[in-house]
Design a protein around this motif. Structure first.
Motif, PDB file in Angstrom:
ATOM      1  N   LEU A 255       0.868  -1.222  -0.014  1.00 21.35           N
ATOM      2  CA  LEU A 255       0.039  -0.017   0.045  1.00 21.35           C
ATOM      3  C   LEU A 255       0.688   1.215  -0.061  1.00 21.35           C
ATOM      4  CD1 LEU A 255      -2.583  -1.178   2.586  1.00 21.35           C
ATOM      5  CD2 LEU A 255      -3.242  -0.847   0.222  1.00 21.35           C
ATOM      6  N   SER A 256       2.147   0.985   0.352  1.00 23.47           N
ATOM      7  CA  SER A 256       3.135   2.331   0.125  1.00 23.47           C
ATOM      8  C   SER A 256       2.891   3.109  -1.105  1.00 23.47           C
ATOM      9  CB  SER A 256       4.445   1.877   0.345  1.00 23.47           C
ATOM     10  OG  SER A 256       4.571   1.198   1.740  1.00 23.47           O
ATOM     11  N   GLN A 257       2.671   2.356  -2.149  1.00 25.93           N
ATOM     12  CA  GLN A 257       2.510   3.049  -3.469  1.00 25.93           C
ATOM     13  C   GLN A 257       1.526   4.179  -3.588  1.00 25.93           C
ATOM     14  OE1 GLN A 257       0.369   0.326  -6.751  1.00 25.93           O
ATOM     15  NE2 GLN A 257       1.701  -0.655  -5.382  1.00 25.93           N
ATOM     16  N   LEU A 258       0.618   4.003  -2.481  1.00 25.37           N
ATOM     17  CA  LEU A 258      -0.580   5.212  -2.586  1.00 25.37           C
ATOM     18  C   LEU A 258      -0.344   6.228  -1.729  1.00 25.37           C
ATOM     19  CD1 LEU A 258      -3.350   2.687  -1.583  1.00 25.37           C
ATOM     20  CD2 LEU A 258      -3.078   3.629  -3.754  1.00 25.37           C
ATOM     21  N   VAL A 259       1.025   6.312  -1.067  1.00 24.83           N
ATOM     22  CA  VAL A 259       1.160   7.539  -0.040  1.00 24.83           C
ATOM     23  C   VAL A 259       1.511   8.738  -0.894  1.00 24.83           C
ATOM     24  CG1 VAL A 259       2.895   8.219   1.667  1.00 24.83           C
ATOM     25  CG2 VAL A 259       2.014   6.040   1.709  1.00 24.83           C
ATOM     26  N   ASN A 260       0.887   9.733  -0.443  1.00 22.48           N
ATOM     27  CA  ASN A 260       1.313  11.182  -0.698  1.00 22.48           C
ATOM     28  C   ASN A 260       1.242  12.148   0.306  1.00 22.48           C
ATOM     29  OD1 ASN A 260      -1.534  11.742  -0.787  1.00 22.48           O
ATOM     30  ND2 ASN A 260      -1.724  11.181  -2.931  1.00 22.48           N
ATOM     31  N   GLU A 261       0.982  13.576  -0.137  1.00 22.33           N
ATOM     32  CA  GLU A 261       0.853  14.324   0.886  1.00 22.33           C
ATOM     33  C   GLU A 261      -0.372  14.304   1.793  1.00 22.33           C
ATOM     34  OE1 GLU A 261       0.916  18.575  -0.592  1.00 22.33           O
ATOM     35  OE2 GLU A 261      -0.559  17.767  -2.273  1.00 22.33           O
ATOM     36  N   HIS A 262      -1.482  13.610   1.212  1.00 22.57           N
ATOM     37  CA  HIS A 262      -2.778  13.485   1.848  1.00 22.57           C
ATOM     38  C   HIS A 262      -2.949  12.060   2.425  1.00 22.57           C
ATOM     39  CE1 HIS A 262      -4.142  17.605   0.997  1.00 22.57           C
ATOM     40  NE2 HIS A 262      -4.014  17.322  -0.004  1.00 22.57           N
ATOM     41  N   ILE A 263      -2.137  11.121   1.914  1.00 26.49           N
ATOM     42  CA  ILE A 263      -2.603   9.786   2.507  1.00 26.49           C
ATOM     43  C   ILE A 263      -1.244   9.279   3.036  1.00 26.49           C
ATOM     44  CG2 ILE A 263      -2.761   7.235   1.428  1.00 26.49           C
ATOM     45  CD1 ILE A 263      -4.051   8.623  -1.070  1.00 26.49           C
ATOM     46  N   THR A 264      -1.493   8.810   4.507  1.00 24.54           N
ATOM     47  CA  THR A 264      -0.545   8.141   5.151  1.00 24.54           C
ATOM     48  C   THR A 264      -0.925   6.671   5.652  1.00 24.54           C
ATOM     49  OG1 THR A 264       0.041  10.521   6.144  1.00 24.54           O
ATOM     50  CG2 THR A 264       0.706   8.495   7.456  1.00 24.54           C
ATOM     51  N   ILE A 265       0.092   5.782   5.783  1.00 25.93           N
ATOM     52  CA  ILE A 265      -0.236   4.504   6.449  1.00 25.93           C
ATOM     53  C   ILE A 265       0.476   4.325   7.797  1.00 25.93           C
ATOM     54  CG2 ILE A 265       0.370   2.224   6.054  1.00 25.93           C
ATOM     55  CD1 ILE A 265       0.724   2.543   3.179  1.00 25.93           C
ATOM     56  N   ILE A 266      -0.509   3.903   8.592  1.00 21.53           N
ATOM     57  CA  ILE A 266      -0.059   3.564   9.975  1.00 21.53           C
ATOM     58  C   ILE A 266      -0.040   2.178  10.329  1.00 21.53           C
ATOM     59  CG2 ILE A 266      -0.606   5.906  10.847  1.00 21.53           C
ATOM     60  CD1 ILE A 266      -2.941   4.653  12.345  1.00 21.53           C
TER      61      ILE A 266
ATOM     62  N   GLY B 155      14.078   3.267   0.235  1.00 24.80           N
ATOM     63  CA  GLY B 155      15.254   4.039  -0.744  1.00 24.80           C
ATOM     64  C   GLY B 155      14.389   4.664  -1.739  1.00 24.80           C
ATOM     65  N   VAL B 156      13.262   4.394  -2.213  1.00 29.47           N
ATOM     66  CA  VAL B 156      12.650   5.296  -3.281  1.00 29.47           C
ATOM     67  C   VAL B 156      11.374   6.100  -2.721  1.00 29.47           C
ATOM     68  CG1 VAL B 156      13.716   3.779  -5.076  1.00 29.47           C
ATOM     69  CG2 VAL B 156      11.055   3.379  -4.075  1.00 29.47           C
ATOM     70  N   PRO B 157      10.965   6.921  -3.368  1.00 25.09           N
ATOM     71  CA  PRO B 157       9.727   7.920  -2.869  1.00 25.09           C
ATOM     72  C   PRO B 157       8.364   6.971  -3.225  1.00 25.09           C
ATOM     73  CG  PRO B 157      10.571   8.668  -4.826  1.00 25.09           C
ATOM     74  CD  PRO B 157      11.503   7.892  -4.394  1.00 25.09           C
ATOM     75  N   PRO B 158       7.424   7.249  -2.643  1.00 24.91           N
ATOM     76  CA  PRO B 158       6.134   6.614  -2.999  1.00 24.91           C
ATOM     77  C   PRO B 158       5.667   6.447  -4.563  1.00 24.91           C
ATOM     78  CG  PRO B 158       5.853   7.970  -1.073  1.00 24.91           C
ATOM     79  CD  PRO B 158       7.268   8.222  -1.571  1.00 24.91           C
TER      80      PRO B 158
ATOM     81  N   ASP C 227       4.694   8.008   6.039  1.00 20.77           N
ATOM     82  CA  ASP C 227       4.443   8.995   5.030  1.00 20.77           C
ATOM     83  C   ASP C 227       5.301   9.178   4.195  1.00 20.77           C
ATOM     84  OD1 ASP C 227       5.563  11.419   7.577  1.00 20.77           O
ATOM     85  OD2 ASP C 227       6.791   9.946   6.416  1.00 20.77           O
ATOM     86  N   VAL C 228       5.320  10.121   3.334  1.00 20.24           N
ATOM     87  CA  VAL C 228       6.261  10.251   1.958  1.00 20.24           C
ATOM     88  C   VAL C 228       7.673   9.980   2.461  1.00 20.24           C
ATOM     89  CG1 VAL C 228       7.194  11.611   0.322  1.00 20.24           C
ATOM     90  CG2 VAL C 228       4.837  11.731   0.679  1.00 20.24           C
ATOM     91  N   ALA C 229       8.047  10.715   3.722  1.00 16.23           N
ATOM     92  CA  ALA C 229       9.670  10.591   4.109  1.00 16.23           C
ATOM     93  C   ALA C 229       9.819   9.140   4.562  1.00 16.23           C
ATOM     94  CB  ALA C 229       9.660  11.404   5.259  1.00 16.23           C
ATOM     95  N   GLY C 230       8.602   8.600   5.172  1.00 15.56           N
ATOM     96  CA  GLY C 230       8.881   7.429   5.933  1.00 15.56           C
ATOM     97  C   GLY C 230       9.047   6.232   4.844  1.00 15.56           C
ATOM     98  N   VAL C 231       8.413   6.052   3.643  1.00 14.85           N
ATOM     99  CA  VAL C 231       8.507   5.388   2.707  1.00 14.85           C
ATOM    100  C   VAL C 231       9.866   5.721   2.053  1.00 14.85           C
ATOM    101  CG1 VAL C 231       7.403   4.812   0.445  1.00 14.85           C
ATOM    102  CG2 VAL C 231       6.038   5.309   2.275  1.00 14.85           C
ATOM    103  N   THR C 232      10.048   6.623   1.748  1.00 11.20           N
ATOM    104  CA  THR C 232      11.439   7.025   1.152  1.00 11.20           C
ATOM    105  C   THR C 232      12.637   6.335   1.982  1.00 11.20           C
ATOM    106  OG1 THR C 232      10.478   8.814   0.133  1.00 11.20           O
ATOM    107  CG2 THR C 232      12.995   8.524   0.104  1.00 11.20           C
ATOM    108  N   ALA C 233      12.699   6.496   3.221  1.00 12.13           N
ATOM    109  CA  ALA C 233      13.568   6.110   4.145  1.00 12.13           C
ATOM    110  C   ALA C 233      13.578   4.466   4.524  1.00 12.13           C
ATOM    111  CB  ALA C 233      13.264   6.655   5.559  1.00 12.13           C
TER     112      ALA C 233
END
Length: 924
Positions: free
Chosen positions: A143-154, A172-175, A163-169
Motif C-alpha cells: 500500500l506504500s505506493q498510495l502514499v502522498n501528502e494527503h495519504i499516510t499509512i500507520i 530507498g525510493v519515494p512513494p 508518510d512520504v518521508a517514511g516510505v523513502t527512508a
C-alpha cells in the motif's frame, strides 16, 4: 489544508490474519474445543477499538477481500497460487467479524471481483482528491505506493508510520516509484515474479540512477553483470508484473462512478450498544458485555449494518400506498401461483418484471418475478430471498417450469420496461420468452427522445405517481445490499409497483403512438430491433486472447520507447500525463509557443493544443502518439480478454437502444464502436475478433450511406446523378468544385472534396474546413461557395431544415423519427449554432440509424428462415458482422447485400458491400 476531515481505511484482511495468529485459542464455550473459535473475533474487537481511540475519523471503512477471482487471476493464473488455504477456524469467524465491526460503528466493505487493496486505493485517492486526509491502517508494504501528502499509512502493531518521508527512508525510493520498485523486486507473498536476483537494494539503486522503470528498461543494455542479464531476460514479463503489483485507484465500487464515492455513505457511525451486548453474550465475551454502560439498544448509526435501510423503505412504501389503492400479492404457495398463472393466461396483456442479482444481463440470476394484468393489481413471486426473517419460498426451477408455457407462448402478449434485459435474464435460466410486444422504455424513446426514459421518471411524468426507489430498499454507495437481502414484504411492494407502473405508463404512451402513423412505425422498428439485438448480444463474438496479449506486449514496448524518445527531446524524464510538467517542458524549457490558455489563465496542453503544436514540433507528436497507444492498450488489448464470459468463451457487448438522440445504438462492455480504425494499431485490434475452426467472419457495410441520404433528402440533381450513375462521388464533387473533368481530378483534389462532402453533412463552417485542410479560411469559404453553386439543392435543404427546426423544435428522419433540438432557439449563440448544425446532420444520422436497424431485422428474419447456422454477432455503425460456416459464404455474399439494399426505396440506390476473412479486420 482546506478540509480538516479524515477518512480512516482499515486493511481488514490484514487485520483478521493478525488477530487470528496473535490471540490464544479462545472458544465460545471456554475449554470446549468443539465449540466455535472466537480468538480472531476478540482480537479484531481489540484492534478496532484501539484504532478508533488513536485516530479520530469522520469517514471510515474496514475493507475485506471478497471471495472469488479478480482481474489479476485472469491476467496471471499463478497469482497467489502458492498461498495456503485459510484455516477453517478463521474462515468460520469471518462473518461474525464483519458483524461486530459494523456494530462497532465501522462501515464494512467487501466488493466482489475487487481486491481489498484496490478498494482502499480507489477510496483513498478519491477522498484525497477532495481534500480529505486519509489514514490507512495496515502492515502491508504494497500500500506504500498510495502514499502522498494527503495519504499516510500507520501500522498499529509496531507503531510504524509510512508518510512520504517514511516510505523513502524505508525502501530507498519515494512513494511515486514504489510500483516500479515492486515490479523489479516482485512479491513472493502473492507469487508475482520480479527480476531474478534483484532485491530491494539493487532495485532502489537502479531507480535512483535512471529515474523510473521505463527509463531503466529503455537502457537495459547498459546494465552490467548477471543482474543486467536477468533484467534483459525479464523485459517481456515486466509489463504484466507491473499490472499485477499496481493498486488500482479507479475501481467500480458496486456500480458507482470510479473515483467519486459518496463519502457520506461511509461516515463513521456510533457503536450499537444493544447489538454489541447481544453479540458479546453470544460469543462468550462476558467482560466486554459488562463494560457496556448503555442499558438500551442504540438506533443504527449512519453507515452501520443491520436493518439500516428499513426506515427509508418503510416511509417510501407508506407514501406510495397513500397515493393510490393497490392490491399487491406475495406468492408463497403453489395454489396462489396457479391462480396467478390462470390470470396471466386470460390476460390480453401482462406486465413482467424480474428482480435479479446483477446488472450484467448475461450473468444475472432471478431473485424474484412480478406481474401485473390490471392497473393496481400485481403479484410478486419471491424465489431467492435470504436472511433469518425470509419466509419459505417456492423452488425457483419448479416455478419457472410452471411459468414456461406462458412465457414461451408468443400469442400471450407481454409488456416490460427494457424488455431486452428481462429476456436475457430468463434465457440465463433456459427460457426463451416470446410475445414481448411492448416496451415502455422504447415508447418513451420514440415519443420523447430528449427526456429520461427510466420507469420512475416515466411514472411521475405521465401518471403523477411516485414510489419506492431501488436505493430506498438497498441503500446506496458502498453500503448497498443485494436485492436478495431485502425483506420480502418490501421487495414485493417495490417489484409489484414496477409492474403496475409499467402497465400504467403503457396506458398513456401507447395511444399517443397509435395516433401517429410514422411514430408508430418507428416504435415497431425499435421493438423488432430489440429482438434482434438480444440475439446478437446472446451470440457474442469469439476473442483470440493470445493475439491480444501479443498486441499488448508490442504496444507496451512502443509506449516505453515513446517515453524514452520524449525524455531525450525534453532533455529530462517527466510525467507525460502531467499538464503541469508538460507546460514547464513545452513553454519554459523548449520555448514552444503558447496556443491558448485555460479558464484559470494556465497555459493549455490539451488535445487541440498538442495537435496544433505537433504540426511543427516533435515532442507534442510523441505525446499524442503515447496517449493514443496508452488508451488503446488500456481500453482494448489489456481488457478484452478479461471480458470473456466463462460459460460461453465469448465477449458479449451490450447495445443500448434508448441513449443516442439520433437513434444510433451505443455499445458498451466492450464498446465496439470506439475501436480506433484510423491507425494501424487500432485496426489490428479487430484481428482478435475471430471465428472458430470451420467458420469465418463476414462484414456487410453500407457504402457512403449518409451522402446517399443527403442526395435523397436534398433532391439535388447533380448529387443524385452522381450516385445513380455509380460515379465516385468524391471525384465527381472535386470535378464540380475545381472545374475540371472527372478524369483530370488529382488525388489531392479528391481528398479536399471528400472533406467538403462529409464536412458539410456535419455543418462544418469555412473556419472548420480551413483548419481540417490546413488552408486559409478565405480559400475554404470559396470552396464552400463553389460547392453550393454546383449543388444548390444541398444549400436549399440546409436553409429550409434550419428554418423548420426553429419553427417546430425538431427535425425528422426519412421514416418519421423525431429528433428534438431544445437549443435551436437559444439566445446563447454557440448553443444555437450547435443546434443548427445538428438540425442539418441529425436527419442523415437518424435515417442511417433507421436503415441499419431495418437491415438488421430483415437479415435476421432471413437467417431464421433459411440459414440458422449463420450468426449475426455485431452491429457497428453502418456495418453488420457475421460468423458463418465456410460453406455459406457464397449465399451470404449474394443475399445479404440485396436484403440491405431493399429495406427502403430512396431516390438513389443503396449499396452494401461484403468482405470475408478469418477475423474481423480481414473481413473489413
Amino acid at each position: 489544508m482546506s478540509n480538516s476531515k479524515t477518512l480512516v481505511l482499515v486493511d481488514g484482511s490484514s487485520y483478521l490474519y493478525r488477530a487470528f495468529h496473535a490471540m490464544p485459542d479462545l472458544r465460545a464455550v471456554p475449554g470446549d474445543p468443539a465449540s466455535a473459535a472466537t480468538g480472531a473475533i476478540r482480537g479484531m474487537i481489540n484492534m478496532m477499538q484501539a484504532l478508533r481511540k488513536e485516530v479520530q475519523a469522520d469517514y471510515a471503512a474496514c475493507v475485506f477481500d471478497a471471495s472469488g477471482p479478480t482481474f489479476r487471476d485472469a491476467l496471471y493464473p499463478e497469482y497467489k497460487a502458492q498461498r495456503a488455504p485459510m484455516p477453517d477456524d478463521l474462515r468460520a469467524q469471518i462473518e461474525p467479524i464483519h458483524e461486530v465491526v459494523r456494530l462497532l460503528g465501522w462501515p464494512v466493505l467487501a466488493i466482489a471481483g475487487v481486491e481489498a487493496d484496490d478498494v482502499i486505493g480507489t477510496l483513498a485517492r478519491a477522498a484525497a482528491s477532495q481534500g480529505v486526509e486519509v489514514v490507512i491502517s495496515s502492515g502491508d508494504k504494497d500500500l506504500s505506493q498510495l502514499v502522498n501528502e494527503h495519504i499516510t499509512i500507520i501500522d498499529t502493531m509496531n507503531g510504524k508510520k509510512r508518510d512520504v518521508a517514511g516510505v523513502t527512508a524505508e525502501f530507498g525510493v519515494p512513494p511515486a516509484l514504489m510500483v516500479d520498485f515492486q515490479t523489479l523486486v516482485g512479491d513472493a507473498v502473492d507469487n508475482v515474479p520480479g527480476v531474478p536476483k534483484v532485491g530491494p537494494k539493487t532495485a532502489a539503486k537502479w531507480l535512483n540512477e535512471y529515474g523510473s522503470l521505463d527509463a531503466l528498461v529503455a537502457r537495459a543494455g547498459e546494465i552490467k553483470g548477471v543482474a543486467g542479464e536477468n533484467l534483459r531476460a525479464t523485459l517481456g514479463w515486466l509489463p504484466t508484473g507491473r499490472q499485477l503489483v499496481t493498486i488500482k485507484t479507479d475501481c467500480d465500487l458496486d456500480g458507482h462512478v470510479p473515483g467519486l464515492p459518496e463519502l457520506d455513505a461511509i461516515a463513521m457511525g456510533a457503536e450499537q450498544v444493544g447489538g454489541l451486548r447481544d453479540f458479546y453474550e453470544k460469543y462468550g465475551f462476558k467482560g466486554l458485555a459488562r463494560a457496556l454502560q448503555s442499558p438500551a439498544p442504540a438506533a443504527p448509526a449512519p453507515g452501520a449494518s443491520g436493518d439500516l435501510f428499513a426506515d427509508p423503505a418503510t416511509t417510501a412504501i407508506a407514501e406510495a400506498a397513500q397515493q393510490r389503492h393497490v392490491a399487491y400479492d406475495t406468492v408463497l404457495t403453489w395454489e396462489h401461483l396457479d391462480a396467478w398463472i390462470a390470470r396471466l393466461q386470460a390476460a390480453e396483456l401482462a406486465a413482467v418484471d424480474t428482480e435479479t442479482d446483477s446488472l450484467d444481463e448475461m450473468r444475472a440470476r432471478i431473485v424474484g418475478i412480478s406481474f401485473s394484468v390490471k392497473p393496481g393489481e400485481a403479484a410478486y413471486i419471491p424465489l431467492r430471498h435470504e436472511g433469518p426473517d425470509a419466509p419459505a419460498q417456492l423452488p425457483l426451477d419448479e416455478v419457472l417450469e410452471r411459468l414456461r408455457p406462458w412465457l414461451e407462448d408468443g400469442a400471450r402478449h407481454k409488456l416490460g420496461q427494457h424488455i431486452k434485459y428481462d429476456r436475457h435474464v430468463f434465457a440465463n435460466h433456459g427460457i426463451e420468452v416470446r410475445g414481448f410486444v411492448h416496451d415502455t422504455m422504447l415508447q418513451s424513446y420514440v415519443l420523447e427522445v430528449h427526456k429520461p426514459h427510466g420507469l420512475s421518471s416515466l411514472a411521475e411524468r405521465h401518471t403523477g405517481r411516485t414510489g419506492i426507489s431501488y436505493e430506498d430498499l438497498c441503500g446506496k454507495g458502498v453500503h448497498q445490499i443485494p436485492f436478495a437481502q431485502v425483506p420480502v414484504d418490501k421487495a414485493a411492494a417495490y417489484s409489484c409497483e414496477d409492474s403496475d407502473q409499467t402497465l400504467d405508463v403503457h396506458g398513456v404512451l401507447w395511444p399517443l403512438l397509435q395516433a401517429d402513423e410514422k411514430l408508430r412505425g418507428i416504435y415497431e422498428l425499435e421493438i423488432a430491433s430489440s429482438e434482434t439485438l438480444y440475439r446478437i448480444e446472446r451470440n457474442g463474438v469469439l476473442i483470440d486472447a493470445p493475439t491480444l496479449a501479443q498486441q499488448s506486449h508490442e504496444l507496451g514496448q512502443r509506449i516505453l520507447q515513446l517515453e524514452q524518445e520524449a525524455y531525450e527531446i525534453a532533455g529530462q524524464p517527466f510525467n507525460l500525463s502531467s499538464p503541469k510538467q508538460l507546460g514547464e517542458i513545452f513553454f519554459d524549457k523548449l520555448g514552444l509557443p503558447v496556443v491558448k490558455k485555460t479558464a484559470t489563465g494556465a497555459r493549455s496542453t490539451d488535445e487541440e493544443v498538442l495537435e496544433k503544436l505537433a504540426e511543427d514540433y516533435p515532442l507534442p507528436a510523441k505525446i499524442l502518439e503515447h496517449r493514443s497507444l496508452t488508451k488503446l492498450k488500456g481500453t482494448y488489448t489489456d481488457k478484452l480478454g478479461a471480458m470473456v464470459l466463462p460459460r460461453t468463451g465469448r465477449v458479449h457487448t451490450h447495445y443500448a437502444q434508448a441513449v443516442a438522440v439520433t437513434g444510433r445504438l451505443s455499445s458498451n462492455d466492450p464498446n465496439l464502436q470506439n475501436i480506433p480504425i484510423r491507425t494501424p494499431e487500432g485496426r489490428r485490434v479487430r484481428e482478435a475478433f475471430v471465428a472458430p475452426a470451420g467458420r469465418v467472419i463476414a462484414s456487410a457495410d453500407y457504402s457512403q450511406i449518409e451522402l446517399r441520404i443527403m442526395a435523397h433528402i436534398s433532391g439535388d440533381e447533380a448529387l443524385l446523378g452522381a450516385f445513380r450513375e455509380g460515379q465516385d462521388v468524391h471525384r465527381a464533387t472535386a470535378a464540380e468544385v475545381f472545374g475540371v473533368g472527372v478524369d483530370q481530378v488529382t488525388s489531392e483534389q479528391r481528398r479536399y472534396a471528400k472533406v467538403i462532402n462529409f464536412g458539410l453533412i456535419y455543418g462544418m463552417s469555412s473556419f472548420g474546413l480551413a483548419k481540417n485542410l490546413g488552408i486559409e479560411t478565405k480559400a475554404a469559404a470559396a470552396y464552400i461557395d463553389r460547392y453550393f453553386q454546383r449543388y444548390p439543392g444541398v444549400k436549399q435543404y440546409m436553409d429550409e431544415t434550419k428554418a423548420s427546426a426553429k419553427a417546430r423544435g425538431y427535425v425528422e428522419t426519412v421514416f418519421g423519427r423525431r429528433l428534438y433540438l431544445p437549443e435551436i432557439n437559444s439566445p446563447n449563440g454557440p448553443r444555437r449554432a450547435g443546434a443548427e448544425r445538428a438540425a442539418i446532420n441529425a436527419p442523415m444520422q437518424g435515417t442511417a440509424a433507421d436503415l441499419i436497424k431495418k437491415a438488421m431485422v430483415a437479415v435476421q428474419a432471413r437467417l431464421d428462415a433459411e440459414k440458422p447456422e449463420v450468426l449475426m454477432i455485431m452491429q457497428v455503425h453502418d456495418e453488420l458482422v457475421f460468423e458463418l460456416p465456410e460453406g455459406d459464404v457464397d449465399w451470404l455474399r449474394a443475399e445479404v447485400p440485396l436484403l440491405m439494399a431493399g429495406v427502403a426505396e430512396l431516390q438513389v440506390p443503396l449499396l452494401a458491400e461484403v468482405g470475408v476473412g478469418g477475423n474481423w479486420e480481414e473481413a473489413h
